[in-house]
Design a protein around this motif. Structure first.
Motif, PDB file in Angstrom:
ATOM      1  N   ILE A 272       9.307 -52.389 -28.152  1.00 40.19           N
ATOM      2  CA  ILE A 272       9.289 -53.227 -29.353  1.00 40.19           C
ATOM      3  C   ILE A 272       9.082 -54.687 -28.965  1.00 40.19           C
ATOM      4  O   ILE A 272       8.262 -55.405 -29.555  1.00 40.19           O
ATOM      5  CB  ILE A 272      10.601 -53.058 -30.146  1.00 40.19           C
ATOM      6  N   ASP A 273       9.813 -55.115 -27.958  1.00 40.62           N
ATOM      7  CA  ASP A 273       9.726 -56.504 -27.505  1.00 40.62           C
ATOM      8  C   ASP A 273       8.337 -56.836 -26.984  1.00 40.62           C
ATOM      9  O   ASP A 273       7.839 -57.959 -27.146  1.00 40.62           O
ATOM     10  CB  ASP A 273      10.776 -56.740 -26.418  1.00 40.62           C
ATOM     11  N   SER A 274       7.677 -55.862 -26.366  1.00 44.74           N
ATOM     12  CA  SER A 274       6.367 -56.116 -25.759  1.00 44.74           C
ATOM     13  C   SER A 274       5.216 -56.033 -26.765  1.00 44.74           C
ATOM     14  O   SER A 274       4.187 -56.678 -26.568  1.00 44.74           O
ATOM     15  CB  SER A 274       6.116 -55.126 -24.615  1.00 44.74           C
ATOM     16  N   ASP A 283      12.799 -58.258 -35.241  1.00 47.27           N
ATOM     17  CA  ASP A 283      14.254 -58.298 -35.387  1.00 47.27           C
ATOM     18  C   ASP A 283      14.773 -57.106 -36.177  1.00 47.27           C
ATOM     19  O   ASP A 283      15.840 -56.564 -35.865  1.00 47.27           O
ATOM     20  CB  ASP A 283      14.680 -59.605 -36.066  1.00 47.27           C
ATOM     21  N   GLU A 284      14.020 -56.671 -37.192  1.00 39.97           N
ATOM     22  CA  GLU A 284      14.455 -55.516 -37.974  1.00 39.97           C
ATOM     23  C   GLU A 284      14.472 -54.257 -37.128  1.00 39.97           C
ATOM     24  O   GLU A 284      15.428 -53.476 -37.178  1.00 39.97           O
ATOM     25  CB  GLU A 284      13.549 -55.326 -39.190  1.00 39.97           C
ATOM     26  N   LEU A 285      13.415 -54.053 -36.339  1.00 42.32           N
ATOM     27  CA  LEU A 285      13.330 -52.857 -35.503  1.00 42.32           C
ATOM     28  C   LEU A 285      14.395 -52.859 -34.407  1.00 42.32           C
ATOM     29  O   LEU A 285      15.055 -51.847 -34.160  1.00 42.32           O
ATOM     30  CB  LEU A 285      11.943 -52.756 -34.874  1.00 42.32           C
ATOM     31  N   LYS A 313      16.483 -59.957 -26.666  1.00 43.33           N
ATOM     32  CA  LYS A 313      15.190 -59.798 -27.325  1.00 43.33           C
ATOM     33  C   LYS A 313      15.146 -60.306 -28.757  1.00 43.33           C
ATOM     34  O   LYS A 313      14.082 -60.685 -29.244  1.00 43.33           O
ATOM     35  CB  LYS A 313      14.794 -58.314 -27.298  1.00 43.33           C
ATOM     36  N   THR A 314      16.271 -60.294 -29.461  1.00 50.29           N
ATOM     37  CA  THR A 314      16.254 -60.684 -30.866  1.00 50.29           C
ATOM     38  C   THR A 314      16.411 -62.185 -31.026  1.00 50.29           C
ATOM     39  O   THR A 314      17.003 -62.860 -30.173  1.00 50.29           O
ATOM     40  CB  THR A 314      17.366 -59.962 -31.651  1.00 50.29           C
TER      41      THR A 314
END
Length: 473
Positions: A272-274, A283-285, A313-314
């Motif tokens: 997700i971060d990538s 942020d939601e995921l 990550k968020t």
């Protein structure tokens, strides 16, 4: 409803005058409605993550609201913990009527702009029914499965074409309706490896025909237009779960798989971060998968590892604080500890310290009137469990802040008695201390007031096995 129809008629006259004069561009709309069996005195209207207004219901549980400076598109209206989407465009004058006991099923729109929204709510209900059917189809071989879901997509596309031929619709409606069909179809593709029987998910992935996921090359993981759209998020959640499955099998030593494996969940947060740069979507995921993992875990060390990955990550500071607090609360509820001291009230307004209720093996569960299906299902399940396990005391606590009388009325309206039923004196603080998420959370406590499992679920397949272990301690 006459008053509201009159107001809408006035609004339509105003729109008509503006159209005839061609001097003023209409950038507002009206939305109103009636709520039967309301759970609160308000309706909240939102556009994306922004609350436009909190609208008070009148004495007849009705409201009407003018949306000024309208940003056309999907809006969310919320009431008592439930919500639904509505497409609002300039010159719309939309009324709806719903019964909170059957929130989605009872929802009907009238007025200008109603047809497109009735189309969407009907499709939403059809998708809910279809979900169970699709999961059953997942046991078919990939080629047969694809043939069935292709047929479903073709049927939906023809239905949309018929609707567009029959009614005048905007390009915005067409775009959303097409995305709804596409992303439902994509979600069905992504869920297949998980729903197909067998623990060796790697072998299932390898069995998929060439081109099964061809649509992925056209997916925008940062679609700002769809970022407030539930079907888009449902797809993204399944897609990232599937992509992470492929990544997981690149380094996994075992062919067996379960969704709460730590390494798999870390892979998913990393992907997700990538791939996602839109902060709202990212942020939601990240929040969704982090809280889901922690809510199903009884391993404090693993929870801390997942939390640290999430925090790196968020960018959502509020969610950082919430999830950090949630993890800390779970640590305080470890096996062998006592429940924190907090006050509950019975339906005769008697107040108790929660630990004073425990003198034998005890199960504590929770409910909210805003989650009506869970409220009914959990109470029917409790009735069954009480008959099978008379040695165990089953305590049930309402988490709402509605007061004794209204909560009691919810029980009596469904013919549930008030024995061993309580509500929190301080709901907000109590929910934090007991880390009540999700609502299916169930706490198992032994006769010595010691926690056996603070993160159980009465609907899980091994719950009764846990109860037998509790009795035999």
């Amino acid at each position: 409803m006459k008053l509201y129809l009159s107001l809408i008629a006035i609004a339509l006259m105003f729109f008509s005058c503006n159209n005839n004069s061609n001097k003023t561009k209409v950038e507002f709309a009206y939305i109103g409605g009636e709520i039967i069996n309301p759970n609160s005195k308000f309706v909240i209207l939102e556009k994306g993550t922004t609350a436009l207004d909190t609208i008070k219901l009148d004495g007849r549980n009705r409201f009407i609201f003018k949306v000024d400076s309208l940003k056309k598109g999907l809006h969310t209206f919320r009431h008592g913990g439930e919500y639904q989407m509505v497409l609002i465009e300039p010159e719309d004058s939309i009324l709806f009527r719903l019964n909170t006991l059957e929130f989605d099923e009872s929802l009907v729109f009238t007025g200008k702009g109603s047809k497109k929204n009735n189309y969407f709510i009907n499709e939403f209900l059809e998708n809910e029914k279809e979900e169970t059917y699709v999961l059953k189809l997942c046991q078919l071989k990939p080629e047969a499965y694809q043939k069935h879901i292709d047929s479903i997509k073709n049927r939906k596309t023809k239905s949309l074409e018929h609707f567009e031929d029959k009614y005048e619709v905007s390009e915005l409606f067409k775009r959303i309706a097409k995305a709804n069909i596409d992303y439902s179809y994509y979600s069905s593709k992504e869920v297949y490896p998980f729903a197909h029987y067998g623990k060796n998910k790697g072998a299932i992935l390898k069995s998929l025909p060439v081109g099964f996921y061809d649509y992925r090359k056209d997916i925008d993981y940062n679609d700002n237009f769809l970022k407030d759209y539930p079907n888009y998020y449902n797809f993204l959640r399944r897609n990232f779960s599937n992509l992470s499955l492929e990544t997981h099998y690149d380094h996994a030593k075992s062919k067996a798989f379960h969704r709460n494996m730590l390494c798999y969940n870390l892979d998913r947060l990393h992907l997700i971060d990538s791939l996602v740069t839109n902060s709202t979507i990212k942020d939601e995921l990240l929040h969704h998968f982090t809280i889901k993992y922690i809510s199903l875990s009884n391993n404090s060390e693993s929870n801390t590892i997942i939390l640290n990955s999430y925090l790196e990550k968020t960018s959502n500071e509020k969610d950082k604080a919430l999830i950090s607090g949630y993890v800390n609360s779970l640590k305080e509820l470890g096996e062998g500890t006592k429940l924190p001291s907090l006050q509950v009230v019975d339906y005769n307004n008697n107040e108790y310290e929660i630990n004073s209720l425990i003198s034998s093996p005890t199960v504590i569960s929770f409910w909210s009137s805003t989650l009506y299906d869970h409220f009914k299902d959990s109470h029917h399940k409790l009735k069954e469990l009480k008959e099978k396990y008379p040695e165990i005391k089953f305590v049930t606590i309402n988490i709402d802040d509605m007061g004794v009388e209204k909560t009691k009325l919810s029980l009596k309206s469904c013919r549930f008695n008030c024995n061993d039923e309580y509500l929190f004196k301080n709901p907000k603080e109590s929910k934090r201390l007991l880390a009540i998420y999700p609502m299916t959370k169930t706490i198992i406590i032994d006769q010595n007031k010691k926690i056996v499992n603070a993160n159980s679920n009465m609907f899980s397949v091994n719950f009764e096995e846990q109860l037998l272990g509790l009795i035999n301690r």
